[in-house]
Design an enzyme around this catalytic site. Structure first.
Site, PDB file in Angstrom:
ATOM      1  N   PRO A 253     132.775  67.254  38.971  1.00 39.36           N
ATOM      2  CA  PRO A 253     131.739  67.749  39.889  1.00 39.36           C
ATOM      3  C   PRO A 253     131.651  66.821  41.110  1.00 39.36           C
ATOM      4  O   PRO A 253     130.887  65.864  41.135  1.00 39.36           O
ATOM      5  CB  PRO A 253     130.467  67.691  39.037  1.00 39.36           C
ATOM      6  CG  PRO A 253     130.720  66.580  38.074  1.00 39.36           C
ATOM      7  CD  PRO A 253     132.201  66.538  37.819  1.00 39.36           C
ATOM      8  N   ASP A 430     132.876  61.471  42.346  1.00 41.16           N
ATOM      9  CA  ASP A 430     132.485  62.148  41.116  1.00 41.16           C
ATOM     10  C   ASP A 430     130.997  61.882  40.897  1.00 41.16           C
ATOM     11  O   ASP A 430     130.594  60.733  40.667  1.00 41.16           O
ATOM     12  CB  ASP A 430     133.314  61.604  39.948  1.00 41.16           C
ATOM     13  CG  ASP A 430     133.069  62.339  38.640  1.00 41.16           C
ATOM     14  OD1 ASP A 430     131.996  62.950  38.495  1.00 41.16           O
ATOM     15  OD2 ASP A 430     133.953  62.280  37.761  1.00 41.16           O
ATOM     16  N   HIS A 431     130.189  62.939  40.961  1.00 45.18           N
ATOM     17  CA  HIS A 431     128.745  62.753  40.882  1.00 45.18           C
ATOM     18  C   HIS A 431     128.287  62.319  39.493  1.00 45.18           C
ATOM     19  O   HIS A 431     127.111  61.969  39.309  1.00 45.18           O
ATOM     20  CB  HIS A 431     128.025  64.050  41.272  1.00 45.18           C
ATOM     21  CG  HIS A 431     126.831  63.837  42.137  1.00 45.18           C
ATOM     22  ND1 HIS A 431     125.877  62.888  41.860  1.00 45.18           N
ATOM     23  CD2 HIS A 431     126.423  64.435  43.278  1.00 45.18           C
ATOM     24  CE1 HIS A 431     124.938  62.923  42.787  1.00 45.18           C
ATOM     25  NE2 HIS A 431     125.243  63.849  43.669  1.00 45.18           N
ATOM     26  N   ARG A 432     129.178  62.313  38.512  1.00 40.35           N
ATOM     27  CA  ARG A 432     128.810  61.842  37.187  1.00 40.35           C
ATOM     28  C   ARG A 432     128.719  60.318  37.134  1.00 40.35           C
ATOM     29  O   ARG A 432     127.964  59.763  36.339  1.00 40.35           O
ATOM     30  CB  ARG A 432     129.819  62.337  36.148  1.00 40.35           C
ATOM     31  CG  ARG A 432     129.854  63.838  35.973  1.00 40.35           C
ATOM     32  CD  ARG A 432     131.000  64.250  35.050  1.00 40.35           C
ATOM     33  NE  ARG A 432     132.297  63.886  35.601  1.00 40.35           N
ATOM     34  CZ  ARG A 432     133.468  64.130  35.001  1.00 40.35           C
ATOM     35  NH1 ARG A 432     133.482  64.726  33.812  1.00 40.35           N
ATOM     36  NH2 ARG A 432     134.610  63.787  35.576  1.00 40.35           N
ATOM     37  N   CYS A 434     127.948  58.185  39.693  1.00 34.90           N
ATOM     38  CA  CYS A 434     126.904  57.589  40.517  1.00 34.90           C
ATOM     39  C   CYS A 434     126.159  58.684  41.261  1.00 34.90           C
ATOM     40  O   CYS A 434     126.609  59.835  41.326  1.00 34.90           O
ATOM     41  CB  CYS A 434     127.472  56.572  41.504  1.00 34.90           C
ATOM     42  SG  CYS A 434     128.456  57.310  42.836  1.00 34.90           S
TER      43      CYS A 434
END
Length: 460
Positions: A253, A430-432, A434
């Site tokens: 994501p 990758d928004h997972r 940070c």
């Protein structure tokens, strides 16, 4: 002699496969009517009261409140037939027991889809012959009838041997409604659920088959139509890159933030480096080498972006080593050589390794170890004459810094309008691993180093 029927958690529609017991609405020994709610369950979609399709006496419950049950698991058992104890007929005002009057089953599972049978007052009974059943779950000695085939006209119920209505092939009103809307005869379907239960998926599959039949018939006598044009096989380097990019888009994501930076001072510092020391001072320092050194300094401050995600373990893995990849376009396609242990190198060392790997990429002599193991990628798409991009992260890494072309633009410098060398920097992450604050801090630090190269002196 009454028969003991087992009521299982029905298919509640919407592809749900399990539900949590929130609250039991009946207890062992209670008399229930057809379609009377017996348990409240919570699914991924909503809270639902589940009615029992049988009328009789509850002899056992399966599962405590808070337990999660899969579709098709036993919920409770009900003794149906003539079970009214002596003296209760006068209490009810009739010579026939209430449980006996409600021995038939409707097959409905959601409130509002019942048969309209009159509600029966809950009361605890302990008739002779049911003491054992009321005290414990049904054992193998209790006759449990098998599921019988059912027609759409039968309103979802079937008669089993002995004249008692029992478990049905269709229990969900949503399934029956869907079948009616598409003129499907449920007698023609085979259920994929427990004991041949017809699920929503079975009806939807039948609907698709009916819809596809005319199209399949139309192309029976024709060869498959394939679009005309030159065909380029996806294999080798190009195929591997295609697979990696597709996997990245599928699993990561990603999000992108960007900023414009005044690179005038960076370009002046580079010119000073390359002009110092005379002709024998060594190879020229490239802009890419300077940007790579800035990246290693930024990653030391924001190590969250030097990470990967372990999908199976559901863990973020913070990586100790910084192995910096850089995108290189070759005749064979896009490759990403890796400068290993980049955080231990100075600008000159990084530049020399980038030059060596770039030449190997152009000649096709890169080793597999030189193309794997990267932890962060630098993508200088400015060499193609473009200002910005939203690149795809190099899986399984967590971030990529993109650099556009450095061009003269109007810029406010020290309070006055001036022509400056401006570059657009973008960070895809990758928004997972940070949130935007960390990503923005990383990008802002990179931009500060581009605008004021002296900031780097603290980490050299």
């Amino acid at each position: 002699m009454p028969q003991v029927l087992e009521f299982k958690l029905p298919d509640l529609g919407e592809g749900l496969t399990e539900a949590e017991i929130v609250r039991w609405l009946v207890e062992v020994g209670d008399v229930v009517a057809i379609d009377q709610p017996v348990v409240e369950v919570e699914t991924a979609k909503a809270m639902v009261e589940v009615p029992c399709p049988y009328g009789g006496v509850v002899t056992a419950r399966f599962g405590e409140e808070g337990a999660e049950l899969p579709v098709g698991a036993p919920l409770l058992t009900v003794a149906v037939g003539s079970v009214e104890p002596a003296g209760s007929a006068a209490e009810s005002g009739s010579g026939t027991g209430a449980a006996g009057a409600e021995a038939s089953g409707s097959g409905n599972v959601l409130v509002g889809y019942g048969t309209g049978a009159p509600a029966v007052r809950r009361r605890r009974v302990r008739p002779e012959g049911l003491q054992a059943e009321a005290a414990a779950p049904v054992t193998s000695s209790a006759p449990v009838p098998s599921v019988a085939p059912v027609s759409a006209e039968a309103a979802g119920s079937a008669v089993v041997p002995g004249g008692v209505r029992g478990p049905v092939a269709v229990v969900s009103p949503l399934v029956r409604k869907l079948a009616r809307q598409h003129d499907l005869d449920l007698r023609q379907l085979s259920g994929s659920g427990p004991d041949g239960l017809i699920l929503r998926a079975d009806v939807e599959s039948a609907i698709r088959s009916v819809a596809e039949a005319p199209r399949q018939a139309a192309v029976t006598d024709r060869a498959p139509v394939r679009p005309a044009g030159e065909r380029v096989p996806l294999r080798g380097v190009r195929g591997a890159v295609a697979d990696k990019l597709a996997r990245s888009r599928r699993e990561i994501p990603d999000a992108t933030c960007w900023v414009d930076a005044d690179a005038t001072e960076l370009m002046a510092a580079r010119a000073a480096m390359n002009g110092a020391g005379g002709p024998g001072a060594g190879p020229k320092v490239s802009v890419l080498a300077l940007l790579a050194r800035i990246c290693t300094a930024a990653l030391a401050r924001y190590p969250e972006l030097n990470s990967t995600v372990d999908q199976e373990a559901r863990e973020i893995v913070r990586l100790s080593g910084v192995h910096l990849g850089f995108a290189a376009q070759t005749e064979r396609g896009l490759v990403v050589p890796v400068v290993r242990d980049a955080k231990a190198r100075n600008t000159e060392s990084i530049g020399a390794e980038i030059t060596r790997l770039t030449e190997a990429a152009r000649t096709g002599t890169l080793k597999p170890a030189e193309l794997t193991g990267g932890t962060f990628t630098l993508n200088n798409y400015g060499v193609f004459g473009v200002d910005g991009s939203t690149p795809i992260i190099n899986h399984p890494e967590a971030a990529m810094l993109g650099v556009g072309r450095i061009v003269p633009k109007p810029w406010v410098h020290e309070g006055e309008l001036a022509v400056r060398r401006v570059v657009q920097l973008s960070l895809t992450f990758d928004h997972r691993v940070c949130d935007g604050g960390t990503a923005g801090g990383f990008l802002r630090y990179v931009a500060d180093c581009v605008e004021q190269p002296a900031v780097l002196l603290r980490t050299l």
